[in-house]
Design a protein around this motif. Sequence first.
Motif, PDB file in Angstrom:
ATOM      1  N   TRP A 133       0.861  -1.201   0.000  1.00 25.64           N
ATOM      2  CA  TRP A 133       0.000   0.000   0.000  1.00 25.64           C
ATOM      3  C   TRP A 133       0.885   1.235   0.000  1.00 25.64           C
ATOM      4  O   TRP A 133       1.982   1.212   0.579  1.00 25.64           O
ATOM      5  CB  TRP A 133      -0.895   0.047   1.238  1.00 25.64           C
ATOM      6  CG  TRP A 133      -1.897   1.173   1.239  1.00 25.64           C
ATOM      7  CD1 TRP A 133      -3.081   1.215   0.553  1.00 25.64           C
ATOM      8  CD2 TRP A 133      -1.822   2.423   1.972  1.00 25.64           C
ATOM      9  NE1 TRP A 133      -3.742   2.407   0.811  1.00 25.64           N
ATOM     10  CE2 TRP A 133      -2.991   3.161   1.677  1.00 25.64           C
ATOM     11  CE3 TRP A 133      -0.884   2.976   2.845  1.00 25.64           C
ATOM     12  CZ2 TRP A 133      -3.257   4.424   2.219  1.00 25.64           C
ATOM     13  CZ3 TRP A 133      -1.148   4.235   3.378  1.00 25.64           C
ATOM     14  CH2 TRP A 133      -2.318   4.942   3.075  1.00 25.64           C
ATOM     15  N   LEU A 134       0.404   2.270  -0.638  1.00 21.69           N
ATOM     16  CA  LEU A 134       1.058   3.578  -0.569  1.00 21.69           C
ATOM     17  C   LEU A 134      -0.023   4.626  -0.365  1.00 21.69           C
ATOM     18  O   LEU A 134      -1.119   4.503  -0.932  1.00 21.69           O
ATOM     19  CB  LEU A 134       1.795   3.888  -1.877  1.00 21.69           C
ATOM     20  CG  LEU A 134       3.133   3.176  -2.105  1.00 21.69           C
ATOM     21  CD1 LEU A 134       3.598   3.389  -3.532  1.00 21.69           C
ATOM     22  CD2 LEU A 134       4.182   3.681  -1.113  1.00 21.69           C
ATOM     23  N   PRO A 135       0.248   5.671   0.396  1.00 19.19           N
ATOM     24  CA  PRO A 135      -0.757   6.728   0.538  1.00 19.19           C
ATOM     25  C   PRO A 135      -0.971   7.423  -0.811  1.00 19.19           C
ATOM     26  O   PRO A 135      -0.001   7.702  -1.501  1.00 19.19           O
ATOM     27  CB  PRO A 135      -0.137   7.707   1.542  1.00 19.19           C
ATOM     28  CG  PRO A 135       1.143   7.109   1.994  1.00 19.19           C
ATOM     29  CD  PRO A 135       1.474   5.937   1.135  1.00 19.19           C
ATOM     30  N   ILE A 145      -4.904  13.448  10.471  1.00 15.07           N
ATOM     31  CA  ILE A 145      -3.751  13.330   9.559  1.00 15.07           C
ATOM     32  C   ILE A 145      -4.211  13.470   8.099  1.00 15.07           C
ATOM     33  O   ILE A 145      -3.792  14.397   7.416  1.00 15.07           O
ATOM     34  CB  ILE A 145      -2.941  12.051   9.866  1.00 15.07           C
ATOM     35  CG1 ILE A 145      -2.478  12.086  11.340  1.00 15.07           C
ATOM     36  CG2 ILE A 145      -1.751  11.934   8.917  1.00 15.07           C
ATOM     37  CD1 ILE A 145      -1.850  10.810  11.845  1.00 15.07           C
ATOM     38  N   PRO A 146      -5.120  12.611   7.604  1.00 13.12           N
ATOM     39  CA  PRO A 146      -5.569  12.796   6.213  1.00 13.12           C
ATOM     40  C   PRO A 146      -6.468  14.013   6.015  1.00 13.12           C
ATOM     41  O   PRO A 146      -6.596  14.497   4.878  1.00 13.12           O
ATOM     42  CB  PRO A 146      -6.348  11.500   5.914  1.00 13.12           C
ATOM     43  CG  PRO A 146      -6.793  11.000   7.255  1.00 13.12           C
ATOM     44  CD  PRO A 146      -5.694  11.380   8.211  1.00 13.12           C
ATOM     45  N   THR A 175      -0.009  20.379   1.501  1.00 19.52           N
ATOM     46  CA  THR A 175       1.402  20.040   1.714  1.00 19.52           C
ATOM     47  C   THR A 175       1.577  19.321   3.052  1.00 19.52           C
ATOM     48  O   THR A 175       2.278  18.309   3.151  1.00 19.52           O
ATOM     49  CB  THR A 175       2.268  21.312   1.663  1.00 19.52           C
ATOM     50  OG1 THR A 175       2.093  21.905   0.375  1.00 19.52           O
ATOM     51  CG2 THR A 175       3.736  20.995   1.875  1.00 19.52           C
ATOM     52  N   VAL A 176       0.910  19.846   4.068  1.00 23.76           N
ATOM     53  CA  VAL A 176       0.979  19.212   5.398  1.00 23.76           C
ATOM     54  C   VAL A 176       0.404  17.803   5.343  1.00 23.76           C
ATOM     55  O   VAL A 176       0.977  16.851   5.896  1.00 23.76           O
ATOM     56  CB  VAL A 176       0.218  20.071   6.435  1.00 23.76           C
ATOM     57  CG1 VAL A 176      -0.027  19.285   7.717  1.00 23.76           C
ATOM     58  CG2 VAL A 176       0.988  21.342   6.737  1.00 23.76           C
ATOM     59  N   ILE A 177      -0.728  17.653   4.677  1.00 24.41           N
ATOM     60  CA  ILE A 177      -1.378  16.332   4.595  1.00 24.41           C
ATOM     61  C   ILE A 177      -0.452  15.346   3.880  1.00 24.41           C
ATOM     62  O   ILE A 177      -0.227  14.222   4.352  1.00 24.41           O
ATOM     63  CB  ILE A 177      -2.744  16.440   3.881  1.00 24.41           C
ATOM     64  CG1 ILE A 177      -3.719  17.202   4.785  1.00 24.41           C
ATOM     65  CG2 ILE A 177      -3.289  15.049   3.518  1.00 24.41           C
ATOM     66  CD1 ILE A 177      -5.006  17.625   4.097  1.00 24.41           C
ATOM     67  N   SER A 178       0.098  15.782   2.755  1.00 24.91           N
ATOM     68  CA  SER A 178       0.985  14.900   2.004  1.00 24.91           C
ATOM     69  C   SER A 178       2.220  14.532   2.832  1.00 24.91           C
ATOM     70  O   SER A 178       2.610  13.363   2.902  1.00 24.91           O
ATOM     71  CB  SER A 178       1.388  15.568   0.693  1.00 24.91           C
ATOM     72  OG  SER A 178       2.300  14.757   0.008  1.00 24.91           O
ATOM     73  N   THR A 211       5.142  10.450   6.422  1.00 25.16           N
ATOM     74  CA  THR A 211       6.088  10.375   7.545  1.00 25.16           C
ATOM     75  C   THR A 211       5.476   9.739   8.808  1.00 25.16           C
ATOM     76  O   THR A 211       6.089   9.775   9.870  1.00 25.16           O
ATOM     77  CB  THR A 211       6.628  11.769   7.909  1.00 25.16           C
ATOM     78  OG1 THR A 211       5.511  12.640   8.138  1.00 25.16           O
ATOM     79  CG2 THR A 211       7.488  12.349   6.805  1.00 25.16           C
ATOM     80  N   PHE A 212       4.275   9.162   8.693  1.00 18.40           N
ATOM     81  CA  PHE A 212       3.673   8.558   9.892  1.00 18.40           C
ATOM     82  C   PHE A 212       4.397   7.280  10.298  1.00 18.40           C
ATOM     83  O   PHE A 212       4.365   6.877  11.461  1.00 18.40           O
ATOM     84  CB  PHE A 212       2.183   8.257   9.662  1.00 18.40           C
ATOM     85  CG  PHE A 212       1.929   7.146   8.669  1.00 18.40           C
ATOM     86  CD1 PHE A 212       2.061   5.823   9.038  1.00 18.40           C
ATOM     87  CD2 PHE A 212       1.570   7.438   7.358  1.00 18.40           C
ATOM     88  CE1 PHE A 212       1.852   4.799   8.109  1.00 18.40           C
ATOM     89  CE2 PHE A 212       1.358   6.422   6.435  1.00 18.40           C
ATOM     90  CZ  PHE A 212       1.501   5.094   6.809  1.00 18.40           C
TER      91      PHE A 212
END
Length: 500
Positions: free
Chosen positions: A197-199, A338-339, A355-358, A363-364
């Motif tokens: 999985w990838l975000p 977070i999302p 930008t913050v969300i990405s 980085t979680f």
Amino acid sequence: MGGPPITGFSIRITTGEPQAGDAPTLTATGQAVAINVPAGGLHWSGWALTASAPIPSADGVTVVLAGELYHRDALRVAIGPSADGVNDDAELLLACWLRYGAPGLRLLDGRFAAVVTEGDTVVAATDHAGTVPLYVRHGQDGLAIATEAKALRHGGPSEPLPGTESVPGNTGVRRVRAGTAVAVVPSSGKASAIRTWLPPEHRIVLPEEEAVRRVYTVLDEAVRSRLDGGPVTVVLSGGIDSSSVAALTRQSGVETISLGTDAGDEFEAARTVADHIGTRHSEFRVGSEDLVRQLPWAVAAAEIIDADVLEYLLPLVVMYRLLPGAGRRILTGYGADIPLGGMHRATRRLDSLDTVISDDMNTFDGLNEMSPVLGCLAGHWTTHPYWDRSVLDVLTALEPGLKRRHGRDKWVLREAMRDLLPEATVSRPKLGIHEGSGTTSVWTSMLLDAGVAAADVPRAKRAMAIAIHDRVVGQAEPPADVSFDDVLRDVIASPSLAVV
Ligand code: ATP
Ligand code: MG
Ligand code: MG
Ligand code: MG
């Protein structure tokens, strides 16, 4: 208990005869049952936290799974007749593997860490977001895999396997990345990794109504799939995230609980929600300094040294330790911010929000915020609907204008829940758990009172976290044996911290 059959494990995988070992030190509590099974050309020996240790095996494939899956019906349909009537999640993983092989791990939507052996190959896999941390040590004495780093602390440093990261401290252990399956052939040392999985990095543009409907549907399903028909507890702050989860449980006998301290509480906001949806509600108040002094428990459970994250996790750990009754199934509203970018309070352009969300979604990994050990240290199983794979896919991918809209943060979630919650809850501003409980400010005051200069507070917090980690993870000391005040005294005495 209200959790899955296996909540943790520590396993050594060897080519030769297994050596009998002692039960590992784990922070998660539960009955440790010995595992001693041949697995293909290899041998598994170790321990699982379980009542019955179901380690299914078929056609040369052996499986252990700590945690649970959430889309069993869909998965059974995909797998076909061999999965008919299979209810145990490890059995389902086995059936999935026999049909799809290692790429079948990409089908799984769950909260789990798993080990699979086929022939001479061992695969260690995390769920999409690594919500059950998984550690490996690959050295001269073989391959060891465990759900807590402290269980693997003995032995030399691990080979740097692909798909793994180093961890804090000197344990020499590696952590399997989130959404990753690491394959190792112990006899040759050959290793490789795949992502499962990838975000998402793309953003979906949708009309308001459609976005609201999608969020509602996917969150509703995530909450429902986390109920097992037994009693359920929701940790409820009265903020939109946990209130939504509580409202979507829709079963009778739901218990909600709120934590407060002398430094602060959100009791009124939580009570409003509990009254509205009709849960059995209780409030727990603890001394704020007593809460902060339980820091060693949070470090032992999360096995991290990030003081900011520890401030979020500490009130939850304290609450889980306080709860009467054993073996609860606990749903939280953790991780929604977070999302959705809920922590991002700047109010202007949307580029900074996205930008913050990405950044946060990339980085979680390794923060271990969702670790089940936080609850399992008190015998409870926790699960987090906002980090369900489908929920995370939808929430992350929605364009940021749906997240901040009409002057509201988390707009799309608030709108989705409008019919189920009081208006006061729907419009309640975000308040972080570390703020509402006073955890951050009280830990700071304790440091200032002890003579730490204001500018050194972040450094002192980190130094304390490192010192505690060294003991409760590096040496697996029981957190009850580590005194917050002693650690604080040592940190202040260290030459790198200026004391006024
Ligand atoms: P918001 O983010 O809008 O404040 P929230 O309070 O539900 O909503 P957080 O503040 O991010 O979410 O806290 C994370 C989770 O921790 C909550 O969803 C809830 O499950 C739990 N939690 C936070 N504070 C408390 C509290 N005082 N008592 C019980 N549970 C809490
Ligand atoms: Mg949250
Ligand atoms: Mg929140
Ligand atoms: Mg909150």
